[in-house]
Scaffold this motif. Structure first.
Motif, PDB file in Angstrom:
ATOM      1  N   ALA A 275       0.833  -1.206   0.000  1.00  0.00           N
ATOM      2  CA  ALA A 275       0.000   0.000   0.000  1.00  0.00           C
ATOM      3  C   ALA A 275       0.869   1.258   0.000  1.00  0.00           C
ATOM      4  CB  ALA A 275      -0.915  -0.007   1.216  1.00  0.00           C
ATOM      5  N   MET A 276       2.005   1.196   0.717  1.00  0.00           N
ATOM      6  CA  MET A 276       2.921   2.348   0.737  1.00  0.00           C
ATOM      7  C   MET A 276       3.552   2.576  -0.634  1.00  0.00           C
ATOM      8  SD  MET A 276       4.805   1.882   4.436  1.00  0.00           S
ATOM      9  CE  MET A 276       5.920   3.272   4.185  1.00  0.00           C
ATOM     10  N   ILE A 277       3.975   1.479  -1.283  1.00  0.00           N
ATOM     11  CA  ILE A 277       4.573   1.624  -2.619  1.00  0.00           C
ATOM     12  C   ILE A 277       3.578   2.257  -3.583  1.00  0.00           C
ATOM     13  CG2 ILE A 277       5.449   0.380  -4.641  1.00  0.00           C
ATOM     14  CD1 ILE A 277       6.633  -1.682  -2.728  1.00  0.00           C
ATOM     15  N   LEU A 278       2.362   1.703  -3.641  1.00  0.00           N
ATOM     16  CA  LEU A 278       1.360   2.222  -4.580  1.00  0.00           C
ATOM     17  C   LEU A 278       0.892   3.617  -4.184  1.00  0.00           C
ATOM     18  CD1 LEU A 278      -0.871  -0.913  -5.301  1.00  0.00           C
ATOM     19  CD2 LEU A 278       1.001   0.013  -6.661  1.00  0.00           C
ATOM     20  N   GLY A 279       0.632   3.802  -2.884  1.00  0.00           N
ATOM     21  CA  GLY A 279       0.097   5.083  -2.428  1.00  0.00           C
ATOM     22  C   GLY A 279       1.053   6.237  -2.675  1.00  0.00           C
ATOM     23  N   PHE A 280       2.311   6.065  -2.288  1.00  0.00           N
ATOM     24  CA  PHE A 280       3.265   7.163  -2.448  1.00  0.00           C
ATOM     25  C   PHE A 280       3.715   7.319  -3.899  1.00  0.00           C
ATOM     26  CE2 PHE A 280       3.570   6.566   2.157  1.00  0.00           C
ATOM     27  CZ  PHE A 280       3.453   7.888   2.566  1.00  0.00           C
ATOM     28  N   THR A 281       3.647   6.249  -4.682  1.00  0.00           N
ATOM     29  CA  THR A 281       3.946   6.392  -6.106  1.00  0.00           C
ATOM     30  C   THR A 281       2.840   7.166  -6.809  1.00  0.00           C
ATOM     31  OG1 THR A 281       5.128   4.286  -6.064  1.00  0.00           O
ATOM     32  CG2 THR A 281       4.583   5.166  -8.215  1.00  0.00           C
ATOM     33  N   ILE A 282       1.584   6.888  -6.442  1.00  0.00           N
ATOM     34  CA  ILE A 282       0.460   7.660  -7.001  1.00  0.00           C
ATOM     35  C   ILE A 282       0.563   9.113  -6.561  1.00  0.00           C
ATOM     36  CG2 ILE A 282      -2.045   7.970  -6.926  1.00  0.00           C
ATOM     37  CD1 ILE A 282      -2.291   4.916  -6.697  1.00  0.00           C
ATOM     38  N   LEU A 283       0.890   9.351  -5.278  1.00  0.00           N
ATOM     39  CA  LEU A 283       1.054  10.717  -4.778  1.00  0.00           C
ATOM     40  C   LEU A 283       2.134  11.449  -5.571  1.00  0.00           C
ATOM     41  CD1 LEU A 283       0.426  12.917  -2.679  1.00  0.00           C
ATOM     42  CD2 LEU A 283       2.138  11.857  -1.184  1.00  0.00           C
ATOM     43  N   ASN A 284       3.179  10.721  -5.928  1.00  0.00           N
ATOM     44  CA  ASN A 284       4.261  11.313  -6.716  1.00  0.00           C
ATOM     45  C   ASN A 284       3.788  11.733  -8.108  1.00  0.00           C
ATOM     46  OD1 ASN A 284       7.249  11.785  -7.173  1.00  0.00           O
ATOM     47  ND2 ASN A 284       6.866  10.275  -8.766  1.00  0.00           N
ATOM     48  N   GLU A 285       2.787  10.985  -8.652  1.00  0.00           N
ATOM     49  CA  GLU A 285       2.277  11.294  -9.997  1.00  0.00           C
ATOM     50  C   GLU A 285       1.341  12.510  -9.989  1.00  0.00           C
ATOM     51  OE1 GLU A 285       3.232   9.866 -12.653  1.00  0.00           O
ATOM     52  OE2 GLU A 285       4.140   7.978 -11.993  1.00  0.00           O
ATOM     53  N   LEU A 286       0.739  12.785  -8.848  1.00  0.00           N
ATOM     54  CA  LEU A 286      -0.220  13.902  -8.777  1.00  0.00           C
ATOM     55  C   LEU A 286       0.508  15.233  -8.762  1.00  0.00           C
ATOM     56  CD1 LEU A 286      -2.639  12.455  -6.075  1.00  0.00           C
ATOM     57  CD2 LEU A 286      -3.105  12.698  -8.511  1.00  0.00           C
ATOM     58  N   LYS A 287       0.011  16.164  -9.558  1.00  0.00           N
ATOM     59  CA  LYS A 287       0.623  17.485  -9.601  1.00  0.00           C
ATOM     60  C   LYS A 287       0.175  18.302  -8.372  1.00  0.00           C
ATOM     61  CE  LYS A 287       1.166  18.023 -14.603  1.00  0.00           C
ATOM     62  NZ  LYS A 287       0.758  18.823 -15.773  1.00  0.00           N
ATOM     63  N   PRO A 288       1.076  19.077  -7.782  1.00  0.00           N
ATOM     64  CA  PRO A 288       0.683  19.938  -6.685  1.00  0.00           C
ATOM     65  C   PRO A 288      -0.376  20.948  -7.140  1.00  0.00           C
ATOM     66  CG  PRO A 288       3.077  19.833  -6.891  1.00  0.00           C
ATOM     67  CD  PRO A 288       2.504  19.186  -8.111  1.00  0.00           C
ATOM     68  N   LYS A 289      -1.169  21.386  -6.216  1.00  0.00           N
ATOM     69  CA  LYS A 289      -2.219  22.345  -6.539  1.00  0.00           C
ATOM     70  C   LYS A 289      -1.612  23.626  -7.114  1.00  0.00           C
ATOM     71  CE  LYS A 289      -6.672  23.540  -4.584  1.00  0.00           C
ATOM     72  NZ  LYS A 289      -7.490  23.594  -3.362  1.00  0.00           N
ATOM     73  N   GLY A 290      -2.110  24.031  -8.263  1.00  0.00           N
ATOM     74  CA  GLY A 290      -1.607  25.252  -8.886  1.00  0.00           C
ATOM     75  C   GLY A 290      -0.488  25.022  -9.863  1.00  0.00           C
ATOM     76  N   ALA A 291      -0.005  23.748  -9.966  1.00  0.00           N
ATOM     77  CA  ALA A 291       1.075  23.462 -10.906  1.00  0.00           C
ATOM     78  C   ALA A 291       0.552  23.482 -12.322  1.00  0.00           C
ATOM     79  CB  ALA A 291       1.728  22.117 -10.589  1.00  0.00           C
ATOM     80  N   ALA A 292       1.404  23.787 -13.276  1.00  0.00           N
ATOM     81  CA  ALA A 292       0.984  23.852 -14.679  1.00  0.00           C
ATOM     82  C   ALA A 292       0.785  22.486 -15.233  1.00  0.00           C
ATOM     83  CB  ALA A 292       2.027  24.596 -15.482  1.00  0.00           C
TER      84      ALA A 292
END
Length: 292
Positions: A275-292
């Motif tokens: 769950a940590m591998i998938l969760g933090f990898t998905i989090l890494n794919e998400l752009k921060p709020k306001g990013a282009a």
């Protein structure tokens, strides 16, 4: 365009769900991992060749000659990736093999600044550290995993390294896209795998039972030729982040298949690590709020 976008989403969801169930058929193919990878590449390449002939999208040498070295390198890495991934299935559960394999996006994130001068943010570093901790739990350093599980997870991690190499090579390939690129990579995989199989045990196809042969055709045509075609066709109409997030349907389905269909056991620590591998990898794919 909206209709094409919806079709593309349906194609990638279907192909990822299909990829997640490949273990059901691989388990029925009593071939060495290298030979299985070679057969998969040959059948898939033949399938894509037929598709190219029917759609009149054949590759011309003058269009690929500048990027041929990267195409060959990425194809070779793809072949080794398949060998190691199928080898992982022989030692551990499908769930653990797949979860360790999905460490690949983390490796791409870390390697990109070194190879492409991309900036590594604090959030990406945090995701890398937490995903690595998840991998430690999956391997089972606390003693919860047996020697077979550890070997299988390490094979899965090795497959992740070579899959990351495929992704990094593809970043440098700009003039050959989609199905044509995949077809050429299959050919490069065949060029690497064929001599390896010949010199390390030869062929055992004649010994395959009917069930094994049928499963091999399903893996080659359905899971590789058709599923890859759908996957790469969908990328044309999807944003990179959208495609990346939807790709995690594959490991989720694989874990469900492992536990429910194949009745393989996973410890709570290993499940938490996955769950940590998938969760933090998905989090890494998400752009921060306001990013282009």
């Amino acid at each position: 365009m909206e209709r094409k976008h919806l079709i593309a989403k349906a194609e990638i969801v279907f192909s990822m769900a299909v990829f997640g169930t490949i273990s059901i058929f691989v388990r029925n193919i009593p071939l060495p991992s290298a030979e299985l990878a070679l057969c998969r590449a040959v059948i898939a390449a033949a399938t894509l060749l037929i598709w190219q002939i029917l759609t009149r999208t054949m590759v011309r040498f003058q269009d690929i000659k500048k990027e041929l070295p990267l195409l060959l390198l990425s194809g070779a890495a793809m072949g080794v990736n398949w060998i190691l991934f199928f080898q992982a299935y022989k030692y551990t559960s499908v769930a653990l093999a797949t979860l360790s394999y999905y460490f690949a996006p983390v490796l791409v994130t870390v390697a990109s600044p070194l190879l492409f001068q991309e900036r590594l943010t604090g959030r990406q570093m945090f995701c890398f550290v937490m995903s690595t901790l998840g991998l430690v739990l999956v391997i089972g350093v606390s003693g919860g995993a047996g020697a077979g599980d550890t070997a299988g997870v390490l094979f899965g991690l090795g497959a992740a390294v070579f899959y990351a190499a495929v992704v990094l090579c593809n970043k440098g390939i700009r003039n050959v896209t989609g199905i044509n690129r995949t077809y050429l990579q299959f050919l490069a995989s065949i060029a690497v795998l064929l001599p390896y199989v010949l010199f390390t045990g030869g062929f055992h196809l004649a010994e395959l039972p009917a069930k094994g042969l049928a499963s091999l055709l399903v893996v080659g045509v359905g899971y590789t030729g058709i599923a890859y075609t759908l996957y790469f066709s969908s990328l044309r109409y999807l944003k990179g982040q959208e495609a990346a997030i939807l790709s995690y349907i594959d490991p989720l389905v694989a874990v469900l298949v492992s536990v429910t269909v194949l009745a393989e056991s996973v410890t709570w620590l290993q499940a938490a690590g996955g769950a940590m591998i998938l969760g933090f990898t998905i989090l890494n794919e998400l752009k921060p709020k306001g990013a282009a």
